[in-house]
Design an enzyme around this catalytic site. Structure first.
Site, PDB file in Angstrom:
ATOM      1  N   THR A 117      46.173   3.490 -11.321  1.00 41.80           N
ATOM      2  CA  THR A 117      47.228   3.351 -10.317  1.00 41.80           C
ATOM      3  C   THR A 117      47.951   2.013 -10.407  1.00 41.80           C
ATOM      4  OG1 THR A 117      47.618   3.136  -7.931  1.00 41.80           O
ATOM      5  CG2 THR A 117      45.444   2.535  -8.706  1.00 41.80           C
ATOM      6  N   TYR A 141      41.310   0.761  -2.423  1.00 40.54           N
ATOM      7  CA  TYR A 141      41.719   1.835  -3.331  1.00 40.54           C
ATOM      8  C   TYR A 141      42.055   1.259  -4.712  1.00 40.54           C
ATOM      9  CZ  TYR A 141      44.854   5.102  -5.631  1.00 40.54           C
ATOM     10  OH  TYR A 141      45.449   5.899  -6.569  1.00 40.54           O
TER      11      TYR A 141
END
Ligand code: UDP
Length: 340
Positions: A117, A141
Site C-alpha cells: 500500500t 495499517y
C-alpha cells in the site's frame, strides 16, 4: 501449475480471480469469507474456505493443486480502524502473512505477489512519490503492510522465493463487464461511499477534514481502477515465472484528486445530488499521496486502460445498480467449494 489467490472472494481478489481464469490459469481461491462473498468467486476457480494462517490446510492446498504462485490479498484494509485496533491489524496482516509466506517456502511455492500500500510512505515530502522515498507509515495499517514487505525481502534472500510487492494507491471502480465490484456492506472507501450516496443507499456523505493544507482543504489521493491494478499483478506473475527479479512498485496513475473533486465527479456522472457534511479529520489520514508509477510501467510493461476518474466512477456506479437489482441471496456461483 496453479495460482493461489488469498482474499479471492473480496473486492480486488475476485477481480484477480476473473482475470486469471480468463487467461486460462488454474486458480485456487483461499478466503475465510469474513468479508468476502462466495458468489464473487468465478465458478472455474476452486474455493477453499480457510484462514490463511491455517498452515496445515494451506500447505495441503498448495501441494494438492500444484500451486507455483501466491497472490496475497487477504487482510484488513481500513486505516482508521487500524488506529483503533492495531493488534487486530498486526494479526490479520502481519502475523497471518508470516504464516502464509512460511507455508509457501515449505511447499516449494517460489513466486509470491503481495498487496502492499501507499500507506507505507505516510505523507511523503515529495509528490509524486517514488519507491525509494522514506518509509514512514502514519497508521498501524501502513506499518502492518510494511512489515510484510520486509519479511518478503528477507525470506527471498534466504530461500527459493521471488516476490513482487505492489504498493496500491486508492483502488476504486468495478469490473467493466459487471462481474464483480466492491460489495462490502460497511464499506468506508470514498468512491464506494459516494456511489452509495448517489444511488440512494445512503442519505449523506461525510467529508473527513476540510482544513488540510491543500487547494480546497481536503485530502488528495491517486485513484486507480481495480482492473488496471489486477493487470499489473498479472504482469508481475509473468515476470516472476520468467525468472525476473524481485520488484517493489507503486500502482497509481500519477495524478491526484481531492475528496471534493471525487464527490463532484460522482454527482456529475450519476446525475444526482446528495448531501455532503463537513466533519472532523479522521485519524491516520495522510494529507496527500500520489504515485510515481514509472517503475511499474518500465519493469512490468504496465499500461493502464482506465486512467480516467469519470470512467472509474461510472463503473463504480454501475456496480451499485447491479448490487441493488440483483438478489445476492441466491449465489450465482456453481463451482467447487472445499470447507476449511
Ligand atoms: N473520505 C471522506 N469520506 C468518506 C470516506 C473517505 O472524506 O466517507 C476521505 C478520507 O478521509 C481520505 C480520502 O477520502 O482523505 C480517501 O479515503 P479512503 O478511505 O477512500 O482511502 P484511504 O486513503 O484511507 O485508503
Amino acid at each position: 501449475m496453479a495460482v493461489m489467490v488469498t482474499g479471492g472472494a473480496g473486492y480486488i481478489g475476485s477481480h484477480m480471480a476473473w482475470k486469471l481464469v480468463e487467461a486460462g490459469e488454474k486458480v485456487v481461491v483461499v478466503d475465510r469469507l469474513s468479508t468476502g462473498f462466495e458468489w464473487a468467486v468465478p465458478a472455474e476457480a476452486e474455493l477453499v474456505v480457510a484462514d490463511i494462517a491455517d498452515q496445515d490446510r494451506i500447505e495441503r492446498a498448495m501441494r494438492e493443486h500444484g500451486v507455483d504462485a501466491v497472490i496475497h490479498f487477504a487482510g484488513s484494509i481500513i486505516v482508521p480502524e487500524s488506529v483503533l485496533d492495531p493488534l487486530a491489524y498486526y494479526r490479520n496482516n502481519t502475523v497471518a502473512s508470516r504464516s502464509l509466506i512460511e507455508s509457501a517456502v515449505r511447499s516449494g511455492v517460489s513466486n509470491f505477489i503481495f498487496s502492499s500500500t501507499a500507506a507505507v510512505y505516510g505523507s511523503p515530502s515529495e509528490i509524486p512519490v517514488r519507491e525509494g522515498a522514506a518509509l514512514a507509515p502514519e497508521s498501524p495499517y501502513g506499518t502492518s503492510k510494511l512489515m510484510t514487505e520486509m519479511m518478503l525481502r528477507d525470506t527471498a534472500a534466504a530461500h527459493d522465493l521471488r516476490y513482487a510487492a505492489l504498493r496500491y494507491f486508492n483502488v476504486a471502480g468495478a469490473d467493466p463487464e459487471g462481474r464483480s465490484g466492491q460489495s462490502t456492506e460497511s464499506a468506508t472507501h470514498l468512491v464506494k461511499v459516494a456511489a452509495e450516496a448517489a444511488t440512494g443507499k445512503r442519505d449523506h456523505l461525510s467529508v473527513f477534514g476540510t482544513d488540510y493544507p491543500t487547494p480546497d482543504g481536503t485530502c488528495i489521493r491517486d485513484y486507480i481502477h481495480v482492473s488496471d491494478l489486477v493487470d499489473a499483478h498479472y504482469l508481475a506473475l509473468r515476470r516472476l515465472r520468467a525468472g525476473g527479479g524481485n520488484l517493489v512498485a507503486n500502482c497509481g496513475y500519477g495524478r491526484g484528486y481531492s475528496v471534493l473533486e471525487v464527490i463532484n465527479a460522482v454527482k456529475r456522472v450519476a446525475g444526482h445530488d446528495f448531501e455532503v457534511r463537513r466533519e472532523e479529520r479522521r485519524p491516520g489520514d495522510p494529507v496527500a499521496i500520489v504515485a510515481n508509477a514509472d517503475l511499474a510501467r518500465r519493469e512490468l510493461g504496465w499500461s493502464p486502460r482506465f486512467d480516467d476518474l469519470e470512467t472509474i466512477v461510472a463503473h463504480a456506479l454501475r456496480w451499485e445498480e447491479i448490487l441493488r437489482t440483483r438478489n445476492t441471496t441466491h449465489p450465482m456461483r456453481r463451482g467447487n467449494v472445499v470447507a476449511g
